[in-house]
Design a protein around this motif. Sequence first.
Motif, mmCIF file in Angstrom:
data_model
loop_
_atom_site.group_PDB
_atom_site.id
_atom_site.type_symbol
_atom_site.label_atom_id
_atom_site.label_comp_id
_atom_site.label_asym_id
_atom_site.label_seq_id
_atom_site.Cartn_x
_atom_site.Cartn_y
_atom_site.Cartn_z
ATOM 1 N N PHE A 327 -13.227 0.607 10.193
ATOM 2 C CA PHE A 327 -13.075 0.802 8.757
ATOM 3 C C PHE A 327 -11.584 0.941 8.488
ATOM 4 C CE2 PHE A 327 -12.221 4.141 5.559
ATOM 5 C CZ PHE A 327 -12.560 3.410 4.426
ATOM 6 N N VAL A 328 -11.046 0.096 7.600
ATOM 7 C CA VAL A 328 -9.625 0.137 7.264
ATOM 8 C C VAL A 328 -9.466 0.972 5.995
ATOM 9 C CG1 VAL A 328 -7.556 -1.188 6.736
ATOM 10 C CG2 VAL A 328 -9.253 -2.105 8.333
ATOM 11 N N GLY A 329 -8.738 2.079 6.117
ATOM 12 C CA GLY A 329 -8.668 3.080 5.068
ATOM 13 C C GLY A 329 -7.753 2.732 3.916
ATOM 14 N N GLY A 330 -7.579 3.740 3.057
ATOM 15 C CA GLY A 330 -6.851 3.529 1.822
ATOM 16 C C GLY A 330 -7.627 2.666 0.852
ATOM 17 N N SER A 331 -8.923 2.486 1.114
ATOM 18 C CA SER A 331 -9.726 1.549 0.342
ATOM 19 C C SER A 331 -10.966 2.194 -0.275
ATOM 20 C CB SER A 331 -10.140 0.366 1.236
ATOM 21 O OG SER A 331 -10.868 0.807 2.371
ATOM 22 N N LEU A 332 -11.444 3.300 0.287
ATOM 23 C CA LEU A 332 -12.418 4.130 -0.424
ATOM 24 C C LEU A 332 -11.660 5.065 -1.367
ATOM 25 C CD1 LEU A 332 -15.163 5.096 2.207
ATOM 26 C CD2 LEU A 332 -15.443 3.681 0.172
ATOM 27 N N ALA A 333 -10.608 5.709 -0.842
ATOM 28 C CA ALA A 333 -9.629 6.358 -1.723
ATOM 29 C C ALA A 333 -8.838 5.246 -2.401
ATOM 30 C CB ALA A 333 -8.703 7.245 -0.902
ATOM 31 N N ASP A 334 -8.451 5.453 -3.640
ATOM 32 C CA ASP A 334 -7.790 4.392 -4.403
ATOM 33 C C ASP A 334 -6.304 4.342 -4.059
ATOM 34 O OD1 ASP A 334 -7.107 2.439 -6.155
ATOM 35 O OD2 ASP A 334 -7.645 3.509 -7.983
ATOM 36 N N MET A 335 -6.030 3.848 -2.840
ATOM 37 C CA MET A 335 -4.656 3.760 -2.354
ATOM 38 C C MET A 335 -4.181 2.318 -2.202
ATOM 39 S SD MET A 335 -4.021 6.974 -2.090
ATOM 40 C CE MET A 335 -2.437 6.935 -1.278
ATOM 41 N N GLY A 336 -5.018 1.357 -2.568
ATOM 42 C CA GLY A 336 -4.621 -0.047 -2.499
ATOM 43 C C GLY A 336 -4.975 -0.752 -1.218
ATOM 44 N N GLY A 337 -5.514 -0.021 -0.236
ATOM 45 C CA GLY A 337 -5.911 -0.655 1.022
ATOM 46 C C GLY A 337 -4.750 -0.854 1.973
ATOM 47 N N HIS A 338 -5.091 -1.105 3.233
ATOM 48 C CA HIS A 338 -4.075 -1.335 4.266
ATOM 49 C C HIS A 338 -4.341 -2.647 4.995
ATOM 50 C CE1 HIS A 338 -2.158 2.444 3.514
ATOM 51 N NE2 HIS A 338 -3.256 3.132 3.758
ATOM 52 N N ASN A 339 -3.424 -2.987 5.852
ATOM 53 C CA ASN A 339 -3.316 -4.270 6.531
ATOM 54 C C ASN A 339 -4.600 -4.666 7.276
ATOM 55 O OD1 ASN A 339 -2.563 -6.379 8.228
ATOM 56 N ND2 ASN A 339 -0.587 -5.500 8.729
ATOM 57 N N PRO A 340 -5.250 -5.794 6.888
ATOM 58 C CA PRO A 340 -6.402 -6.264 7.652
ATOM 59 C C PRO A 340 -6.033 -7.209 8.788
ATOM 60 C CG PRO A 340 -6.166 -7.613 5.706
ATOM 61 C CD PRO A 340 -5.030 -6.601 5.672
ATOM 62 N N PHE A 341 -4.761 -7.607 8.857
ATOM 63 C CA PHE A 341 -4.387 -8.649 9.810
ATOM 64 C C PHE A 341 -4.392 -8.154 11.250
ATOM 65 C CE2 PHE A 341 -1.752 -9.592 5.886
ATOM 66 C CZ PHE A 341 -2.712 -10.409 5.339
ATOM 67 N N GLU A 342 -4.024 -6.889 11.464
ATOM 68 C CA GLU A 342 -3.998 -6.359 12.833
ATOM 69 C C GLU A 342 -5.393 -6.314 13.444
ATOM 70 O OE1 GLU A 342 -1.953 -2.663 12.448
ATOM 71 O OE2 GLU A 342 0.034 -3.603 12.385
ATOM 72 N N PHE A 359 -3.660 -5.846 -0.751
ATOM 73 C CA PHE A 359 -3.950 -7.039 0.049
ATOM 74 C C PHE A 359 -5.109 -7.819 -0.572
ATOM 75 C CE2 PHE A 359 -1.927 -4.097 2.961
ATOM 76 C CZ PHE A 359 -1.085 -4.897 3.723
ATOM 77 N N ALA A 360 -5.151 -7.838 -1.911
ATOM 78 C CA ALA A 360 -6.317 -8.399 -2.596
ATOM 79 C C ALA A 360 -6.633 -9.840 -2.194
ATOM 80 C CB ALA A 360 -6.135 -8.280 -4.107
ATOM 81 N N PRO A 361 -5.667 -10.774 -2.155
ATOM 82 C CA PRO A 361 -6.023 -12.142 -1.781
ATOM 83 C C PRO A 361 -6.588 -12.234 -0.362
ATOM 84 C CG PRO A 361 -3.894 -12.102 -2.858
ATOM 85 C CD PRO A 361 -4.258 -10.673 -2.568
ATOM 86 N N ALA A 362 -5.991 -11.489 0.571
ATOM 87 C CA ALA A 362 -6.470 -11.543 1.954
ATOM 88 C C ALA A 362 -7.881 -10.998 2.069
ATOM 89 C CB ALA A 362 -5.524 -10.759 2.867
ATOM 90 N N TYR A 363 -8.113 -9.827 1.483
ATOM 91 C CA TYR A 363 -9.455 -9.250 1.551
ATOM 92 C C TYR A 363 -10.466 -10.114 0.795
ATOM 93 C CZ TYR A 363 -8.299 -4.862 3.887
ATOM 94 O OH TYR A 363 -7.943 -3.917 4.812
ATOM 95 N N GLY A 364 -10.043 -10.690 -0.325
ATOM 96 C CA GLY A 364 -10.938 -11.561 -1.064
ATOM 97 C C GLY A 364 -11.384 -12.749 -0.246
#
Length: 428
Positions: A327-342, A359-364
């Motif tokens: 689970f990549v954090g900063g995404s349930l809390a409204d922090m904008g999410g963190h890097n999914p690439f790693e 990271f909206a385009p990447a996550y999308g």
Amino acid sequence: MMGSLALWAYLLASRLADPLAPILLRRRLARGKELRARLPERLGHAAIARPGGRLVWLHGASVGEGLSMLPLIAAMRRADPAVAVLVTTGTVTSARQMAKALPEGALHQFAPVDAAGAVRRFLDHWRPDLAIWVESEFWPRLMIETGRRDIPMMLVNARVSARSAARWERIGGMARRLVGLFERIVTQDAPTRARLIAMGADPARVREGGNLKMLADPPGADADTLAALRAALAGRPVWLAASTHAPEEEAVLVAHRAMAPRIPGLVTILAPRHPERGDELRGWLAAEGVQAASRSAGEMPAPEINVYLADTLGEMGLWLRLAPVAFVGGSLADMGGHNPFEPAALDVAILHGPHVANFAPAYGALTAAGGARVVADAGTLAAEASRLLTDPDARAAQTAAARAVLSQARPDADALAAEALALIGRAA
């Protein structure tokens, strides 16, 4: 008119701020946000000599921006080995990371505070031949003074959220003046390109180029430490909650408790975004009656341990190699999410919350292709993590989809380097 007045007022304030800057820095030092030995750099007093020849200066806010520069720096050095590189960032953590990560021919300094005297001392000493801003770290005095010296300026890996664009819109004249300083702008995505043009950037100077963070090598891991942790876990099922913020840890613990009866021996690795929260989280876990161990305390995940607190800096590579699901954090809390690439690069199945504006385009793209799954709360987090941990085929399909998405969207660092160096007449 309001934007022009706002810029005038800001520049006036920055001229008056020089006597206050040392006081501000001492306060930040007391809070652990500065390094005493390097405070002069923040006032524009360089700690090292300027290298001879051409110098490219890259500036970003912190660790993420600094690490994203590395592929571009490497490409510029391949194109022109004689060019020297100066990297500036503004945080203690980034300074430490850059000291380890920068290649030969690249130097790190703290960025000057945005006061007139500090900025002028910085530019007088370094005299860069090209200035490259990374993402959206705009300091008006620093940008205006750089432009006044006819130093070519470029913005790369640019990202402007809808929220930021709305703030800039209120001071449109200031935004137009600042974005107009850039001779070239390369954005992470199409929405940012549109927002920058709306802010006043010349469309002919702005192109979409992908996210440089895709090019970074996955985080490494010490082989001996990794082997010792694997031995301690003895084949137990493991999942990771990475880069979490309060109150996400509460959702992770609820999910762990829901999953544990169905997945015997389950271990949750909890890696907070800010490892300095380790003491706080250890106390909370103890109060919750959780059998936990802490990496910062030198403890290992013994058989009775249910939660392993990964409260150290720079060891994400260990946790991503131990856990097949994250689970990549900063995404349930409204922090904008963190890097999914790693995680994607290390074939870790990705779960994330709905708040991923950073990271909206990447996550999308990942979610649309089945390369990541959105969770809304502790219940859906438990359900999705359980499914992926117990179904290797589903997990393999998800990680393969993630790799395919990222391979299609990778930016071209060599082309970007050539574009940058061409601004100082040094095209590869």
